[in-house]
Design an enzyme around this catalytic site. Structure first.
Site, PDB file in Angstrom:
ATOM      1  N   LYS A  33       0.822  -1.219   0.000  1.00 43.07           N
ATOM      2  CA  LYS A  33       0.000   0.000   0.000  1.00 43.07           C
ATOM      3  C   LYS A  33       0.855   1.267   0.000  1.00 43.07           C
ATOM      4  O   LYS A  33       0.500   2.268  -0.624  1.00 43.07           O
ATOM      5  CB  LYS A  33      -0.963   0.011   1.189  1.00 43.07           C
ATOM      6  CG  LYS A  33      -0.320   0.157   2.548  1.00 43.07           C
ATOM      7  CD  LYS A  33      -1.346   0.209   3.655  1.00 43.07           C
ATOM      8  CE  LYS A  33      -0.688   0.247   5.013  1.00 43.07           C
ATOM      9  NZ  LYS A  33       0.170   1.409   5.234  1.00 43.07           N
ATOM     10  N   THR A  34       2.014   1.239   0.688  1.00 44.26           N
ATOM     11  CA  THR A  34       2.883   2.426   0.718  1.00 44.26           C
ATOM     12  C   THR A  34       3.381   2.743  -0.687  1.00 44.26           C
ATOM     13  O   THR A  34       3.454   3.901  -1.094  1.00 44.26           O
ATOM     14  CB  THR A  34       4.077   2.197   1.670  1.00 44.26           C
ATOM     15  OG1 THR A  34       3.574   1.800   2.934  1.00 44.26           O
ATOM     16  CG2 THR A  34       4.894   3.465   1.830  1.00 44.26           C
ATOM     17  N   ASP A 225      -3.265   7.710   4.635  1.00 46.73           N
ATOM     18  CA  ASP A 225      -2.764   6.366   4.914  1.00 46.73           C
ATOM     19  C   ASP A 225      -3.408   5.837   6.202  1.00 46.73           C
ATOM     20  O   ASP A 225      -3.801   6.625   7.067  1.00 46.73           O
ATOM     21  CB  ASP A 225      -1.236   6.442   5.090  1.00 46.73           C
ATOM     22  CG  ASP A 225      -0.578   5.075   5.083  1.00 46.73           C
ATOM     23  OD1 ASP A 225      -1.233   4.092   4.682  1.00 46.73           O
ATOM     24  OD2 ASP A 225       0.600   4.992   5.484  1.00 46.73           O
ATOM     25  N   GLU A 226      -3.506   4.531   6.350  1.00 45.65           N
ATOM     26  CA  GLU A 226      -4.041   3.892   7.566  1.00 45.65           C
ATOM     27  C   GLU A 226      -5.387   4.510   7.981  1.00 45.65           C
ATOM     28  O   GLU A 226      -5.592   4.880   9.144  1.00 45.65           O
ATOM     29  CB  GLU A 226      -3.034   4.017   8.727  1.00 45.65           C
ATOM     30  CG  GLU A 226      -1.642   3.516   8.435  1.00 45.65           C
ATOM     31  CD  GLU A 226      -1.529   2.000   8.425  1.00 45.65           C
ATOM     32  OE1 GLU A 226      -2.572   1.323   8.397  1.00 45.65           O
ATOM     33  OE2 GLU A 226      -0.396   1.496   8.408  1.00 45.65           O
ATOM     34  N   GLN A 256      -6.893  -4.448  10.236  1.00 47.67           N
ATOM     35  CA  GLN A 256      -5.801  -3.962  11.086  1.00 47.67           C
ATOM     36  C   GLN A 256      -6.219  -2.730  11.901  1.00 47.67           C
ATOM     37  O   GLN A 256      -5.375  -1.933  12.300  1.00 47.67           O
ATOM     38  CB  GLN A 256      -4.571  -3.648  10.228  1.00 47.67           C
ATOM     39  CG  GLN A 256      -3.990  -4.881   9.552  1.00 47.67           C
ATOM     40  CD  GLN A 256      -2.714  -4.577   8.799  1.00 47.67           C
ATOM     41  OE1 GLN A 256      -1.712  -4.182   9.382  1.00 47.67           O
ATOM     42  NE2 GLN A 256      -2.741  -4.759   7.488  1.00 47.67           N
ATOM     43  N   ARG A 614       2.990  -9.869  10.887  1.00 47.60           N
ATOM     44  CA  ARG A 614       4.297  -9.195  10.915  1.00 47.60           C
ATOM     45  C   ARG A 614       5.397 -10.140  10.443  1.00 47.60           C
ATOM     46  O   ARG A 614       6.498  -9.709  10.103  1.00 47.60           O
ATOM     47  CB  ARG A 614       4.662  -8.719  12.341  1.00 47.60           C
ATOM     48  CG  ARG A 614       3.747  -7.708  13.004  1.00 47.60           C
ATOM     49  CD  ARG A 614       3.415  -6.513  12.154  1.00 47.60           C
ATOM     50  NE  ARG A 614       2.189  -6.732  11.403  1.00 47.60           N
ATOM     51  CZ  ARG A 614       1.864  -6.086  10.297  1.00 47.60           C
ATOM     52  NH1 ARG A 614       2.676  -5.189   9.789  1.00 47.60           N
ATOM     53  NH2 ARG A 614       0.720  -6.319   9.687  1.00 47.60           N
TER      54      ARG A 614
END
Length: 772
Positions: A33-34, A225-226, A256, A614
């Site tokens: 996504k980044t 973002d997020e 998340q 993770r």
């Protein structure tokens, strides 16, 4: 097609190439996504969008810096400098500095961190003569913070009888008065706390339509973002700013969303499509981070949640090894297992220690992990501990620097007015506080006009106060021509701070001086960095804002070869080849505090999903059979989350034990059974051979402590404890006896343990099992 676009897969490229309109990118863990956000910004700029018209909001400065450096490589650094990119708090602080006068604040207002805010509240509670055991300052701060994030101002609070009644029921009926006094004190000190940066931005955009129109026109393209981590206050600001052009792109993963405890609202992402017209939905479902086993295990976890957006994460990576599950007796054993496993994996797989992370639900769990890692000489770093900028000597220097910019800052003034000691006692400070409240002026203003105010202080003290004012004013003059590093270096010398620390020759005193040197080094680096950016000068004001809005993760350079220890909340956004998730027990993970409603339990499950995702190559899940909690040893029960993972993806390192039923009633209430009336059945001839677990249990039952504290005639030889004997201890593990000395009850043995090193134990108390 631009070269950089060829680095994207089809699913990633589609949202990058959509120039206008509202869109949501639902991005699974590890799906890039980044990269999508970065390339979308670069693409907009290549299509002629002025970087001054692009606003990109992130949750950490580190994320913003990484994105900006990637964009610089694509479009050139001179253009990338003009982007409005940063955290919610840093961007809104920047807007508030430009518009501060409209809200009655100075443009150089101080930003109070949590410690500063709590200190102000503590002072308010004291001044109002409230019982500090009932009005606990940390709880009061937390309550006020949640009110601000829910946009409940002081006025809104007093107009809400339900809130006032709830606080009265909680035995804190004067909370509203404390809230008002706290807000007034901050305003008088020209200070905003973290929550104000959001609250005041909302106030600015609501009360001043011309300001809203100005920023709507500036920010024609907005990227967030997020998005699943936004709270109500952030949501409203983004909604207001994007309302005119509706060119908004939000990226996030509902799976998340783990910050409800600090106000994050998962409904912001779930309901995004209702907020804008013609929203286009994109899904990034290919995971580039983890093995198939880890991705499939994570999917089997999150599918248990009812409240979620539909997506199926997949990966083309290798199958990988199964997730390993390990049970230990105690948390000490758990720590030793993790440390040994890290050591063995690092050696056998030729891995660096920085490839390993240990994740836990609560900070308190780090102790057992630290102890075990230290004994194995494995270097580690704890995230979320005391940050560099929270250390006393650093806060002292920062307080002087804050006073230069904003002499009304009462917290900074109280911190350094008599440090280093200059003969200004607490009685004098109390008189200044009373006078400041009486005249509705800041303490510094009172000190500036001592000749016009009768403070009832002697001429010597008066002179000391005037000298302090003169010193701060001289710093203010120098600050007009000095950069942040130069002024800080001057301050540390002229205030006597360094000389004071040099008097303390202890290792702690030397460490404090080294910390101040490190601060100055950091400021020099900051000034050099700022020279490369547009519209920045490396001034003291810029540095203090950068410090105030820094997070623990932002200070991580990622270059030290250490095992990372952190809570799962802090691990979000990070990735490691090997991840150990410890303490997977009921009432710990999921937390006992988060199982009252389905939504709370679903948030805990999302947290577990974040922990598992993770891991790149290998994940370990560990739990104990008993654990010390609140000072008591309690029986622990494996977490339901382990059972929720499909067994196809798990490998148990220890046998799975049947759950023991814990009787809810005390057996004594039923009286004794009359055994004489029971028919005794003869045992069958021959006893079936015991299985591996049963025979192990019998062997354990036969083991008795080698001594008893009542045995005054203890004989080491009789207990078969001689030099060279190999023994096992419940805490220290295996060891060899090196020396036996003393007689009877005073017999001691010096034992070299594999994990614990050399220990001298009093044998009549030591619970040792003889191995050979």
């Amino acid at each position: 097609m631009q070269e950089y676009l060829q680095q994207l897969n089809d699913a990633q490229r589609a949202p990058v190439l959509q120039k206008d309109g509202a869109m949501i990118v639902i991005a699974g863990a590890g799906s890039g996504k980044t990269r999508v956000l970065t390339f979308r910004i670069a693409y907009l700029m290549s299509q002629g969008v002025d970087p001054f018209n692009i606003l990109a909001l992130t949750f950490t400065n580190k994320a913003a810096r990484e994105m900006k450096s990637r964009i610089s490589r694509i479009v050139g650094s001179s253009e990338a400098k003009n982007l409005w990119m940063g955290t919610f708090h840093s961007i809104f602080a920047k807007i508030l500095r430009f518009e501060a006068d409209k809200l009655g604040y100075p443009s150089n207002f101080t930003i109070y961190d949590t410690q500063d805010s709590q200190s102000v509240i503590r002072a308010v509670i004291k001044e109002m003569h409230l019982d500090k055991d009932i009005y606990k300052y940390k709880q009061v701060y937390s309550r006020i913070s949640s009110y601000k994030n829910s946009l409940i101002t002081v006025k809104a609070y007093f107009n809400n009888p339900e809130l006032m009644e709830a606080d009265a029921m909680a035995k804190i009926p004067r909370l509203g008065e404390v809230y008002k006094a706290y807000v007034d004190k901050c305003f008088k000190a020209g200070a905003m706390d973290f929550d104000d940066l959001l609250l005041k931005t909302n106030e600015l955009l609501t009360r001043f339509p011309d300001v809203l129109a100005k920023y709507q026109n500036r920010f024609r393209y907005i990227l967030v973002d997020e998005y699943q981590d936004t709270n109500h206050s952030q949501y409203l600001i983004v909604k207001a700013l994007s309302d005119r052009f509706q060119n908004i792109c939000v990226v996030g993963d509902d799976a998340q969303s783990i910050y409800a405890f600090r106000g994050a609202n998962i409904n912001n992402i779930l309901n995004f499509q209702k907020d804008y017209d013609d929203v286009v939905v994109y899904r990034l479902e290919q995971n580039y981070r983890s093995t198939k086993n880890i991705v499939n295990a994570a999917n089997s976890i999150i599918e248990k949640n009812k409240q979620r957006l539909e997506k199926v994460v997949w990966t083309a990576n290798d199958e990988g090894t199964k997730i390993k599950v390990n049970r230990t007796m105690t948390d000490g054993d758990e720590g030793r297992f993790v440390a040994s496993s890290i050591f063995e994996n690092a050696m056998s797989q030729q891995m660096k220690y920085s490839d390993f992370a240990v994740l836990y639900r609560t900070n308190a769990q780090s102790r057992a992990m630290e102890d075990a890692l230290r004994k194995k000489d494995i270097p580690y770093r704890i995230y979320g501990g005391l940050s560099f900028y929270q250390r006393k000597e650093i806060k002292d220097v920062i307080a002087y620097l804050r006073l230069i910019l904003n002499p009304k800052d009462e917290e900074a003034l109280k911190r350094v007015i008599n440090y280093p000691a200059r003969g200004i006692g607490q009685t004098t400070i109390d008189k200044l506080i009373v006078a400041a409240n009486h005249y509705e002026r800041s303490m510094f203003e009172v000190m500036e006009h001592l000749d016009k105010i009768d403070l009832k202080i002697n001429s010597g003290t008066k002179g000391k106060l005037q000298d302090f004012v003169t010193m701060i004013k001289s710093f203010q003059v120098l600050n007009k021509s000095y950069d942040a590093f130069q002024i800080a270096e001057h301050v540390t010398k002229k205030t006597g701070l360094l000389q004071e620390l040099k008097k303390d020759g202890t290792p702690e005193g030397i460490a404090r001086i080294e910390n101040i040197e490190e601060l100055l080094n950091g400021m020099r680096d900051f000034v050099e960095e700022q020279k490369e950016l547009a519209d920045t000068t490396g001034s003291l004001a810029e540095f203090l804002e950068d410090v105030a809005l820094a997070t623990d993760m932002d200070n991580d350079k990622g270059d030290s070869n250490r095992v990372a220890l952190m809570t799962v909340h802090l691990a979000k956004g990070l990735e490691f080849p090997y991840v150990y998730i410890v303490g997977l027990e009921e009432d710990l993970f999921p937390s006992a505090m988060s199982m009252n409603t389905r939504s709370e339990l679903e948030e805990e499950r999302r947290l577990f999903y974040v922990a598992v995702t993770r891991a790149e190559k290998q994940a370990y899940l560990t739990y104990t059979q008993s654990r010390y909690r609140w000072g008591k040893l309690i029986d622990a029960e494996p977490s339901r989350f382990i059972d929720e993972i499909s067994g196809d993806y798990l490998e148990y390192l220890t046998p799975v034990t049947e759950q023991r039923y814990k009787p809810l009633l005390d057996a004594d209430i039923f009286g004794d059974v009359d055994k004489s009336k029971l028919r005794m059945r003869k045992p069958a001839s021959g006893t079936p051979p015991a299985g591996p677990i049963e025979s192990k249990m019998k062997k354990l039952r036969r083991i008795k402590p080698v001594s008893s504290d009542t045995d005054k005639n203890f004989d080491a030889a009789a207990a078969n404890l001689n030099v060279g004997t190999v023994v096992e201890h419940v805490r220290f593990g295996k060891g060899k006896i090196m020396k036996v000395e003393g007689v009877g009850a005073d017999t001691k043995a010096e034992i070299n343990f594999e994990n614990g090193g050399i220990k001298k134990l009093l044998l009549r108390f030591a619970k040792l099992n003889v191995l050979s």
